[in-house]
Design a protein around this motif. Structure first.
Motif, PDB file in Angstrom:
ATOM      1  N   THR A 164     -39.260 -17.883   6.695  1.00 34.57           N
ATOM      2  CA  THR A 164     -37.887 -17.950   7.163  1.00 34.57           C
ATOM      3  C   THR A 164     -37.070 -16.831   6.524  1.00 34.57           C
ATOM      4  OG1 THR A 164     -37.363 -19.504   5.381  1.00 34.57           O
ATOM      5  CG2 THR A 164     -37.980 -20.429   7.518  1.00 34.57           C
ATOM      6  N   ALA A 165     -36.178 -16.296   7.274  1.00 30.92           N
ATOM      7  CA  ALA A 165     -35.324 -15.225   6.769  1.00 30.92           C
ATOM      8  C   ALA A 165     -34.279 -15.790   5.823  1.00 30.92           C
ATOM      9  CB  ALA A 165     -34.635 -14.518   7.942  1.00 30.92           C
ATOM     10  N   ALA A 166     -33.835 -14.959   4.881  1.00 27.50           N
ATOM     11  CA  ALA A 166     -32.812 -15.389   3.932  1.00 27.50           C
ATOM     12  C   ALA A 166     -31.520 -15.706   4.681  1.00 27.50           C
ATOM     13  CB  ALA A 166     -32.559 -14.285   2.905  1.00 27.50           C
ATOM     14  N   PRO A 167     -30.829 -16.767   4.268  1.00 24.46           N
ATOM     15  CA  PRO A 167     -29.595 -17.126   4.970  1.00 24.46           C
ATOM     16  C   PRO A 167     -28.549 -16.049   4.818  1.00 24.46           C
ATOM     17  CG  PRO A 167     -29.820 -18.366   2.930  1.00 24.46           C
ATOM     18  CD  PRO A 167     -31.118 -17.645   3.138  1.00 24.46           C
ATOM     19  N   PRO A 168     -27.742 -15.822   5.818  1.00 26.95           N
ATOM     20  CA  PRO A 168     -26.711 -14.796   5.714  1.00 26.95           C
ATOM     21  C   PRO A 168     -25.654 -15.177   4.685  1.00 26.95           C
ATOM     22  CG  PRO A 168     -26.388 -16.128   7.683  1.00 26.95           C
ATOM     23  CD  PRO A 168     -27.698 -16.538   7.089  1.00 26.95           C
ATOM     24  N   ALA A 169     -25.013 -14.152   4.114  1.00 29.64           N
ATOM     25  CA  ALA A 169     -23.974 -14.394   3.120  1.00 29.64           C
ATOM     26  C   ALA A 169     -22.777 -15.075   3.774  1.00 29.64           C
ATOM     27  CB  ALA A 169     -23.553 -13.067   2.489  1.00 29.64           C
ATOM     28  N   VAL A 170     -22.143 -15.952   3.007  1.00 32.73           N
ATOM     29  CA  VAL A 170     -20.971 -16.666   3.503  1.00 32.73           C
ATOM     30  C   VAL A 170     -19.754 -16.143   2.770  1.00 32.73           C
ATOM     31  CG1 VAL A 170     -19.878 -18.907   3.754  1.00 32.73           C
ATOM     32  CG2 VAL A 170     -22.349 -18.705   4.017  1.00 32.73           C
ATOM     33  N   GLN A 171     -18.798 -15.663   3.494  1.00 28.45           N
ATOM     34  CA  GLN A 171     -17.592 -15.108   2.892  1.00 28.45           C
ATOM     35  C   GLN A 171     -16.538 -16.195   2.718  1.00 28.45           C
ATOM     36  OE1 GLN A 171     -14.647 -12.492   5.074  1.00 28.45           O
ATOM     37  NE2 GLN A 171     -15.561 -10.935   3.746  1.00 28.45           N
ATOM     38  N   LEU A 172     -15.961 -16.240   1.528  1.00 27.68           N
ATOM     39  CA  LEU A 172     -14.870 -17.158   1.222  1.00 27.68           C
ATOM     40  C   LEU A 172     -13.598 -16.317   1.155  1.00 27.68           C
ATOM     41  CD1 LEU A 172     -16.685 -19.075  -1.663  1.00 27.68           C
ATOM     42  CD2 LEU A 172     -16.592 -19.704   0.743  1.00 27.68           C
ATOM     43  N   SER A 173     -12.641 -16.645   1.979  1.00 31.88           N
ATOM     44  CA  SER A 173     -11.470 -15.770   2.021  1.00 31.88           C
ATOM     45  C   SER A 173     -10.185 -16.538   2.285  1.00 31.88           C
ATOM     46  CB  SER A 173     -11.657 -14.690   3.097  1.00 31.88           C
ATOM     47  OG  SER A 173     -11.760 -15.282   4.386  1.00 31.88           O
ATOM     48  N   THR A 174      -9.088 -15.948   1.827  1.00 30.19           N
ATOM     49  CA  THR A 174      -7.727 -16.403   2.132  1.00 30.19           C
ATOM     50  C   THR A 174      -6.933 -15.144   2.474  1.00 30.19           C
ATOM     51  OG1 THR A 174      -6.842 -16.162  -0.113  1.00 30.19           O
ATOM     52  CG2 THR A 174      -7.998 -18.226   0.392  1.00 30.19           C
ATOM     53  N   VAL A 175      -5.640 -15.295   2.655  1.00 26.53           N
ATOM     54  CA  VAL A 175      -4.822 -14.113   2.938  1.00 26.53           C
ATOM     55  C   VAL A 175      -4.682 -13.230   1.708  1.00 26.53           C
ATOM     56  CG1 VAL A 175      -3.527 -15.248   4.773  1.00 26.53           C
ATOM     57  CG2 VAL A 175      -2.725 -15.432   2.412  1.00 26.53           C
ATOM     58  N   SER A 176      -5.054 -13.770   0.520  1.00 29.30           N
ATOM     59  CA  SER A 176      -4.872 -13.015  -0.725  1.00 29.30           C
ATOM     60  C   SER A 176      -6.160 -12.466  -1.318  1.00 29.30           C
ATOM     61  CB  SER A 176      -4.179 -13.885  -1.781  1.00 29.30           C
ATOM     62  OG  SER A 176      -2.847 -14.169  -1.403  1.00 29.30           O
ATOM     63  N   TYR A 177      -7.310 -12.986  -0.919  1.00 30.38           N
ATOM     64  CA  TYR A 177      -8.562 -12.504  -1.511  1.00 30.38           C
ATOM     65  C   TYR A 177      -9.747 -12.823  -0.606  1.00 30.38           C
ATOM     66  CZ  TYR A 177      -9.032 -17.425  -2.888  1.00 30.38           C
ATOM     67  OH  TYR A 177      -9.104 -18.798  -2.876  1.00 30.38           O
ATOM     68  N   THR A 178     -10.840 -12.099  -0.872  1.00 28.48           N
ATOM     69  CA  THR A 178     -12.125 -12.402  -0.227  1.00 28.48           C
ATOM     70  C   THR A 178     -13.201 -12.389  -1.300  1.00 28.48           C
ATOM     71  OG1 THR A 178     -12.627 -10.086   0.265  1.00 28.48           O
ATOM     72  CG2 THR A 178     -11.453 -11.334   1.962  1.00 28.48           C
ATOM     73  N   VAL A 179     -14.135 -13.318  -1.189  1.00 25.78           N
ATOM     74  CA  VAL A 179     -15.278 -13.416  -2.098  1.00 25.78           C
ATOM     75  C   VAL A 179     -16.526 -13.487  -1.228  1.00 25.78           C
ATOM     76  CG1 VAL A 179     -16.419 -14.816  -3.860  1.00 25.78           C
ATOM     77  CG2 VAL A 179     -13.917 -14.605  -3.870  1.00 25.78           C
ATOM     78  N   THR A 180     -17.408 -12.504  -1.389  1.00 29.47           N
ATOM     79  CA  THR A 180     -18.589 -12.427  -0.535  1.00 29.47           C
ATOM     80  C   THR A 180     -19.856 -12.300  -1.374  1.00 29.47           C
ATOM     81  OG1 THR A 180     -17.271 -11.249   1.128  1.00 29.47           O
ATOM     82  CG2 THR A 180     -19.661 -11.223   1.399  1.00 29.47           C
ATOM     83  N   PRO A 181     -20.749 -13.308  -1.368  1.00 32.39           N
ATOM     84  CA  PRO A 181     -22.025 -13.186  -2.075  1.00 32.39           C
ATOM     85  C   PRO A 181     -22.952 -12.241  -1.313  1.00 32.39           C
ATOM     86  CG  PRO A 181     -21.925 -15.267  -0.894  1.00 32.39           C
ATOM     87  CD  PRO A 181     -20.589 -14.633  -0.737  1.00 32.39           C
ATOM     88  N   ASN A 182     -23.647 -11.373  -2.027  1.00 37.33           N
ATOM     89  CA  ASN A 182     -24.568 -10.417  -1.428  1.00 37.33           C
ATOM     90  C   ASN A 182     -26.016 -10.837  -1.651  1.00 37.33           C
ATOM     91  OD1 ASN A 182     -22.343  -8.668  -0.719  1.00 37.33           O
ATOM     92  ND2 ASN A 182     -22.264  -8.062  -2.871  1.00 37.33           N
ATOM     93  N   GLN A 183     -26.922 -10.297  -0.814  1.00 35.91           N
ATOM     94  CA  GLN A 183     -28.330 -10.676  -0.888  1.00 35.91           C
ATOM     95  C   GLN A 183     -28.981 -10.269  -2.214  1.00 35.91           C
ATOM     96  OE1 GLN A 183     -29.802 -12.523   1.239  1.00 35.91           O
ATOM     97  NE2 GLN A 183     -28.374 -12.529   2.947  1.00 35.91           N
ATOM     98  N   ASP A 184     -28.448  -9.253  -2.897  1.00 33.46           N
ATOM     99  CA  ASP A 184     -29.051  -8.791  -4.153  1.00 33.46           C
ATOM    100  C   ASP A 184     -28.550  -9.562  -5.366  1.00 33.46           C
ATOM    101  OD1 ASP A 184     -26.465  -7.871  -4.274  1.00 33.46           O
ATOM    102  OD2 ASP A 184     -26.977  -5.755  -4.608  1.00 33.46           O
TER     103      ASP A 184
END
Length: 205
Positions: free
Chosen positions: A70-90
């Motif tokens: 199975t392929a690795a799940p895609p990263a899920v971005q957590l965001s608001t109007v003030s910030y974004t947090v994005t986990p990367n595959q590495d």
């Protein structure tokens, strides 16, 4: 008991008649067609049953097909109007600030593995916090393609320490506009507040 005079004669005659009705000793008895078909069917059934017994172990020993990886799940971005947090595959985490409202930022960073401590300095806090910038360059760098994005390395945070992010924007401000204007350090403490006097910022609290 008196035996009738002609009893023995009649018995002998009956035995002689039955003996004459028996087939000769060399005569062969042939089974009828119905009986013969039944024997053939029975023989075929036995042959089929034997073949089935032989095939079952062969089928059961055949290797089961392996599932495709199975392929690795895609990263899920957590965001608001003030910030974004994005986990990367590495294993790194991309982090961008666009405004001063950091509600939920600490929880968002921790949910992707960053041991973060997000605070706003307060003028009413007088307890000094032991923090340091030593080793911080291994934990956080600016994205060379976009200076508004920080690349965080959760695995580089020393054991037992936290990444302390201070919101030093003045009240009512819409910034900091980039992560470059953050007050960032590492600490092993979990303070209830951060003294404004320990920062170089005026107007926060």
């Amino acid at each position: 008991m008196t035996t009738p005079l002609n009893f023995q004669q009649r018995l002998g005659a009956e035995l002689t008649a039955r003996a004459a009705a028996l087939p000769a000793s060399g005569t062969r008895i042939t089974a009828g067609p119905r009986h013969a078909r039944r024997l053939v069917a029975t023989g075929f059934g036995l042959a089929a049953a034997t073949a089935a017994v032989v095939l079952v172990p062969h089928t059961a020993s055949a290797p089961a097909p392996q599932a495709a990886p199975t392929a690795a799940p895609p990263a899920v971005q957590l965001s608001t109007v003030s910030y974004t947090v994005t986990p990367n595959q590495d294993g790194t985490v991309s982090f961008q600030l666009m405004g001063a409202d950091w509600s939920g930022l600490q929880e968002a960073l921790r949910s992707v593995g960053v041991p973060a401590l997000v605070m706003t300095p307060s003028a009413d806090c007088h307890t000094k916090v032991a923090d340091s910038s030593e080793g911080l360059e291994k934990v956080m760098q600016l994205d060379p393609k976009n200076g508004r994005i920080a690349i965080l390395h959760p695995a580089a945070v020393p054991h037992g320490e936290k990444l302390l992010l201070l919101n030093t924007a003045p009240k009512g401000a819409t910034g900091p506009a980039t992560v470059a204007s953050l007050d960032v350090s590492l600490t092993s403490q979990t303070p209830g507040c951060y003294p404004l006097s320990q920062t170089n910022t005026v107007g926060v609290g």
